[in-house]
Structures are given as C-alpha cells and as structure tokens.
Design a protein around this motif. Sequence first.
Motif, short mmCIF file in Angstrom:
data_model
loop_
_atom_site.label_atom_id
_atom_site.label_comp_id
_atom_site.label_asym_id
_atom_site.label_seq_id
_atom_site.Cartn_x
_atom_site.Cartn_y
_atom_site.Cartn_z
N ARG A 1 0.85 -1.18 0.00
CA ARG A 1 0.00 0.00 0.00
C ARG A 1 0.89 1.23 0.00
O ARG A 1 1.81 1.34 0.79
N PRO A 2 0.62 2.20 -0.88
CA PRO A 2 1.49 3.37 -0.98
C PRO A 2 1.48 4.20 0.30
O PRO A 2 0.46 4.34 0.97
N GLY A 3 2.66 4.74 0.63
CA GLY A 3 2.77 5.71 1.72
C GLY A 3 2.58 7.10 1.15
O GLY A 3 2.26 7.27 -0.02
N GLY A 4 2.79 8.12 1.95
CA GLY A 4 2.65 9.49 1.46
C GLY A 4 1.58 10.23 2.24
O GLY A 4 1.04 9.73 3.22
N ARG A 5 1.28 11.44 1.79
CA ARG A 5 0.27 12.26 2.46
C ARG A 5 -1.07 12.07 1.77
O ARG A 5 -1.19 12.26 0.56
N GLY A 6 -2.08 11.73 2.56
CA GLY A 6 -3.40 11.47 2.00
C GLY A 6 -4.34 12.66 2.13
O GLY A 6 -4.23 13.46 3.06
N HIS A 7 -5.23 12.78 1.16
CA HIS A 7 -6.31 13.77 1.19
C HIS A 7 -7.50 13.13 0.49
O HIS A 7 -7.51 13.01 -0.73
N GLY A 8 -8.47 12.67 1.29
CA GLY A 8 -9.59 11.97 0.70
C GLY A 8 -9.11 10.69 0.04
O GLY A 8 -8.36 9.93 0.63
N GLY A 9 -9.49 10.48 -1.22
CA GLY A 9 -9.10 9.28 -1.95
C GLY A 9 -7.77 9.41 -2.66
O GLY A 9 -7.40 8.54 -3.45
N ILE A 10 -7.03 10.51 -2.40
CA ILE A 10 -5.76 10.74 -3.10
C ILE A 10 -4.61 10.71 -2.10
O ILE A 10 -4.67 11.35 -1.05
N THR A 11 -3.56 9.95 -2.43
CA THR A 11 -2.34 9.93 -1.63
C THR A 11 -1.21 10.51 -2.48
O THR A 11 -0.89 9.97 -3.54
N ARG A 12 -0.65 11.62 -2.02
CA ARG A 12 0.47 12.26 -2.74
C ARG A 12 1.75 11.53 -2.35
O ARG A 12 2.18 11.54 -1.22
N VAL A 14 4.79 11.87 -4.27
CA VAL A 14 5.93 12.72 -4.58
C VAL A 14 5.42 14.14 -4.78
O VAL A 14 4.39 14.34 -5.42
N SER A 15 6.16 15.12 -4.24
CA SER A 15 5.81 16.52 -4.47
C SER A 15 7.10 17.34 -4.56
O SER A 15 8.17 16.85 -4.21
N PRO A 16 7.00 18.60 -5.03
CA PRO A 16 8.20 19.43 -5.15
C PRO A 16 8.91 19.68 -3.82
O PRO A 16 10.08 20.04 -3.81
N SER A 17 8.22 19.50 -2.71
CA SER A 17 8.85 19.73 -1.41
C SER A 17 9.70 18.54 -0.97
O SER A 17 10.36 18.61 0.06
N ASP A 18 9.70 17.45 -1.73
CA ASP A 18 10.55 16.32 -1.39
C ASP A 18 11.27 15.85 -2.66
O ASP A 18 11.94 16.61 -3.31
N LEU A 19 11.10 14.62 -3.04
CA LEU A 19 11.78 14.04 -4.20
C LEU A 19 11.47 14.77 -5.50
O LEU A 19 12.29 14.82 -6.41
N GLY A 20 10.28 15.37 -5.58
CA GLY A 20 9.87 16.07 -6.80
C GLY A 20 10.84 17.16 -7.23
O GLY A 20 10.97 17.47 -8.41
N GLU A 21 11.55 17.76 -6.29
CA GLU A 21 12.53 18.80 -6.63
C GLU A 21 13.69 18.21 -7.42
O GLU A 21 14.31 18.90 -8.22
N LEU A 22 13.97 16.94 -7.24
CA LEU A 22 15.11 16.29 -7.88
C LEU A 22 14.77 15.62 -9.21
O LEU A 22 15.68 15.27 -9.96
#
Length: 167
Positions: A1-12, A14-22
């Motif tokens: 099951r994916p980790g990350g930050r959840g919001h409703g039915g969506i779990t983020r 990767v974002s620019p504040s973490d790996l997304g910047e790279l």
Amino acid sequence: RPGGRGHGGITRLVSPSDLGELIKPFIFLDYFEFVPGGPPMGIHPHSGIATLTVVLSGSLNYSDTTGKQGTLPTGGIEWMNAGGGVWHDGSAAGSERIRGYQLWVALPPEDENGAPHSQYLAPEEVLAEGPVRVVLGQYGNASSAIATRASMNYLHVRLKDGARWRY
C-alpha cells in the motif's frame, strides 16, 4: 500500500517539497482510490502543466473543456496537456473500486501558455513489450501513442512473483 500524504481518496507520493525537486519535469505523483457512488472530484482548473493518469482497476468517467468526455476502463490512459488553461472533472464509473496513478509534469516554456489538448487511450491502444506497457515514451520496439515535446519514459511493469526485470 502506498505511503505518502493522504487527502480523501488521493495519496500524494511525490511533491516538489521532497523528491519532486530532484526529478523535474515530474512535479507530483498521486495514487488514487475511490469507491463507486462517492462524490466526483468536481470540475477544477489546471494550467502550465500536463497530467498523465493510468487506471489500474475500475473505470473513470472524464470530461474536460477541450470537448472530450467518456469513460476510461482498467488499463486506460489519459494525457491532459493544460497549456494556458483547461477545466476537467472525473468520477468513478460502474460498481468497481477505481485505483490508479496520476503523474503531474511541468510543461516546457513554449507549451505553458499554449492551447490545451487531451488524449485518451483505451487499454488495447497501449503497446507493450514483455512485461512492460509503454504509457509514455518508448521501450524496445513499443512506443506510446502520446507525443510529447520532452523526451521521457513512463512504463507500467507487471511482474509475476519471483520474476526479474531490468531497465
């Protein structure tokens, strides 16, 4: 099951504040899971980016202001190039739980304010080589029907237990 930050039915994942910047031009990677009969995502805008949606299970209703609408079944793909601006909506279709991934991609400067366009591929339109479905780009002799200005590969790889694959 994916980790990350959840919001409703969506779990983020990767974002620019973490790996997304790279890993630019990739901005966000979201895992989504919705139950049938739940609220639709609601029509909302995007600009200056593209989203690439891969449906892993269930079916997704879609509509956007480029005039496209329909249903993406399991294995279907949506490429939505927002350009200077587009509104779109999505909801679960049918009775099966819908699961998938959505990748957000930064557009090159020459496309950021261009005309929006979208492309929807049925599962049989996604070419494969071995265990690899080519969502975007190419692998071996298989290539995606989605054309982008930037050179990038997005592969959906399914392996049987104990199998190995090398990229």
